[in-house]
Design a protein around this motif. Sequence first.
Motif, PDB file in Angstrom:
ATOM      1  N   THR A  56       0.842  -1.188   0.000  1.00  0.00           N
ATOM      2  CA  THR A  56       0.000   0.000   0.000  1.00  0.00           C
ATOM      3  C   THR A  56       0.874   1.233   0.000  1.00  0.00           C
ATOM      4  O   THR A  56       2.005   1.195   0.482  1.00  0.00           O
ATOM      5  CB  THR A  56      -0.938   0.018   1.233  1.00  0.00           C
ATOM      6  OG1 THR A  56      -1.748   1.194   1.204  1.00  0.00           O
ATOM      7  CG2 THR A  56      -0.154  -0.022   2.525  1.00  0.00           C
ATOM      8  N   TYR A  98      -6.499  -5.254  -1.471  1.00  0.00           N
ATOM      9  CA  TYR A  98      -6.757  -4.390  -0.324  1.00  0.00           C
ATOM     10  C   TYR A  98      -6.903  -5.258   0.914  1.00  0.00           C
ATOM     11  O   TYR A  98      -7.432  -6.372   0.852  1.00  0.00           O
ATOM     12  CB  TYR A  98      -8.048  -3.604  -0.513  1.00  0.00           C
ATOM     13  CG  TYR A  98      -8.005  -2.472  -1.518  1.00  0.00           C
ATOM     14  CD1 TYR A  98      -6.858  -2.184  -2.251  1.00  0.00           C
ATOM     15  CD2 TYR A  98      -9.130  -1.695  -1.745  1.00  0.00           C
ATOM     16  CE1 TYR A  98      -6.833  -1.150  -3.169  1.00  0.00           C
ATOM     17  CE2 TYR A  98      -9.117  -0.653  -2.663  1.00  0.00           C
ATOM     18  CZ  TYR A  98      -7.968  -0.392  -3.370  1.00  0.00           C
ATOM     19  OH  TYR A  98      -7.954   0.632  -4.274  1.00  0.00           O
ATOM     20  N   GLY A 176     -12.649   2.401   4.919  1.00  0.00           N
ATOM     21  CA  GLY A 176     -11.764   2.871   3.861  1.00  0.00           C
ATOM     22  C   GLY A 176     -11.646   4.371   3.805  1.00  0.00           C
ATOM     23  O   GLY A 176     -10.774   4.900   3.160  1.00  0.00           O
ATOM     24  N   GLN A 177     -12.511   5.087   4.476  1.00  0.00           N
ATOM     25  CA  GLN A 177     -12.490   6.540   4.455  1.00  0.00           C
ATOM     26  C   GLN A 177     -13.582   7.043   5.379  1.00  0.00           C
ATOM     27  O   GLN A 177     -14.357   6.261   5.932  1.00  0.00           O
ATOM     28  CB  GLN A 177     -12.739   7.059   3.046  1.00  0.00           C
ATOM     29  CG  GLN A 177     -14.134   6.700   2.533  1.00  0.00           C
ATOM     30  CD  GLN A 177     -14.220   6.652   1.029  1.00  0.00           C
ATOM     31  OE1 GLN A 177     -13.664   5.763   0.414  1.00  0.00           O
ATOM     32  NE2 GLN A 177     -14.889   7.606   0.446  1.00  0.00           N
ATOM     33  N   SER A 200      -6.445  -0.386   9.454  1.00  0.00           N
ATOM     34  CA  SER A 200      -5.539  -0.239   8.315  1.00  0.00           C
ATOM     35  C   SER A 200      -4.845  -1.568   8.072  1.00  0.00           C
ATOM     36  O   SER A 200      -5.058  -2.549   8.800  1.00  0.00           O
ATOM     37  CB  SER A 200      -4.492   0.844   8.610  1.00  0.00           C
ATOM     38  OG  SER A 200      -3.686   0.453   9.713  1.00  0.00           O
ATOM     39  N   VAL A 282      -8.533   9.815   1.823  1.00  0.00           N
ATOM     40  CA  VAL A 282      -8.976   8.618   1.109  1.00  0.00           C
ATOM     41  C   VAL A 282     -10.252   8.988   0.377  1.00  0.00           C
ATOM     42  O   VAL A 282     -11.258   9.320   0.987  1.00  0.00           O
ATOM     43  CB  VAL A 282      -9.212   7.440   2.063  1.00  0.00           C
ATOM     44  CG1 VAL A 282      -9.681   6.217   1.288  1.00  0.00           C
ATOM     45  CG2 VAL A 282      -7.951   7.119   2.839  1.00  0.00           C
ATOM     46  N   GLU A 286      -9.413   5.238  -2.354  1.00  0.00           N
ATOM     47  CA  GLU A 286      -8.032   5.380  -2.805  1.00  0.00           C
ATOM     48  C   GLU A 286      -7.342   6.509  -2.051  1.00  0.00           C
ATOM     49  O   GLU A 286      -7.925   7.583  -1.827  1.00  0.00           O
ATOM     50  CB  GLU A 286      -7.986   5.673  -4.312  1.00  0.00           C
ATOM     51  CG  GLU A 286      -8.523   4.541  -5.155  1.00  0.00           C
ATOM     52  CD  GLU A 286      -8.318   4.786  -6.633  1.00  0.00           C
ATOM     53  OE1 GLU A 286      -9.226   4.457  -7.408  1.00  0.00           O
ATOM     54  OE2 GLU A 286      -7.259   5.326  -7.008  1.00  0.00           O
ATOM     55  N   LYS A 287      -6.092   6.288  -1.682  1.00  0.00           N
ATOM     56  CA  LYS A 287      -5.335   7.322  -0.986  1.00  0.00           C
ATOM     57  C   LYS A 287      -4.878   8.397  -1.971  1.00  0.00           C
ATOM     58  O   LYS A 287      -4.423   8.094  -3.077  1.00  0.00           O
ATOM     59  CB  LYS A 287      -4.119   6.714  -0.277  1.00  0.00           C
ATOM     60  CG  LYS A 287      -4.489   5.874   0.934  1.00  0.00           C
ATOM     61  CD  LYS A 287      -3.246   5.389   1.661  1.00  0.00           C
ATOM     62  CE  LYS A 287      -3.604   4.599   2.903  1.00  0.00           C
ATOM     63  NZ  LYS A 287      -2.411   4.125   3.634  1.00  0.00           N
TER      64      LYS A 287
END
Length: 386
Positions: A56, A98, A176-177, A200, A282, A286-287
């Motif tokens: 990641t 992921y 995820g966010q 995480s 995020v 996606e970061k």
Amino acid sequence: MTHPLVAVDARSPGAVLEALRDALSGGDAVNPRVDGDVPSDLPSRVEKRIALVIETSGSTGRSKRVALSAGALLAGAAAADQALAGPGQWVLALPAHYVAGTNVLVRSLATETAPELLPVGHFSAAAFFAAADRLDAPVRYTSLVPAQLTTVLDAARPGTEEDRILRRFDAILVGGQATPASLLARAQESGARVVRTYGSSETSGGCVYDGVPVGRTRATVVDGQLELTGPTLAEYYLGDPERTEAAFVVRDGTRWYRTGDAGEVDVDGRVTVTGRLDDVIVSGGEKVSLGVVERVVQGFPGLAGAVVVRAPHARWGEVPVVALARDTAEEPPGLDALRASVVEVAGRAAAPDRLLVVDALPLLPSGKPDRVALTRLAAEASSPAP
């Protein structure tokens, strides 16, 4: 002692599932990869205790290879069962490279249930509901990011077959966010059982559900930074001892992971995350590094003083917003041009959502832009749900 580290193409979730089955039983360690390509610097062997290596990007964009043991992965699965409705059958709707995706597979293996695997690629509500309808276990789960949950809710109109299928889930994990409050309220009104997760790759995925640490996870705050401990912690960053030392600390014999998030823990141990301590958001799972976006934007004529901040978004969680002074340029470049340049450098998720034009950029006493004030302004003018 060491054993092989095997790269597996995550475009085949079934192949990742079988590789994890072997890894959890003491076999070769697994490195799920988004494209199947094996980088030249990926070790061919790792310590025997390592079962999974999740790759990641970090806050600087530099790759991290998070090394997890079978014990950590299985501890996470057991904690989830304890916190939810017990062992169940899963729909895999997230990429298998992921940690949230591998978690679905690990939990399926731990409970000896066959997961339903969605086709790889663009998320489709029709494919999701078809897979969910094939579940035959009494307890049913899935894990989504907020954008996927929005798509699912759009399709599950009251009284439809999709609505019935959605209500049949015992829990829909969403992480995820940051998940917008409006989306959570909408899900609750629909009858969907949504559980907000926080964690995480370094914690084997989600280890805090709706603010409550699960299993043997504990949380604390040190100097404003949220730290987590428990049996689900990663062993280290593969080949990166400096980053490992910075992220994992030992105090009084207990090993803690420094999350990089600002947060609070109340007297009952409930966790509240208040934001990142760095510049990473995020967006859509996606970061995105706001610093990278800002560097691209500042390369445009007249925008050397522009600032990029985060803002909440009803669909994507958070998005980049470009803040500029009204007199920065007589005619600011079009948003489409900025987006195109940013996407070329940092990917689609990094595209600025909009321009925030102010009379003058607020400044700190040091003369630097007041990013907290700009973030507040961006949040006040956040995008409505599409």
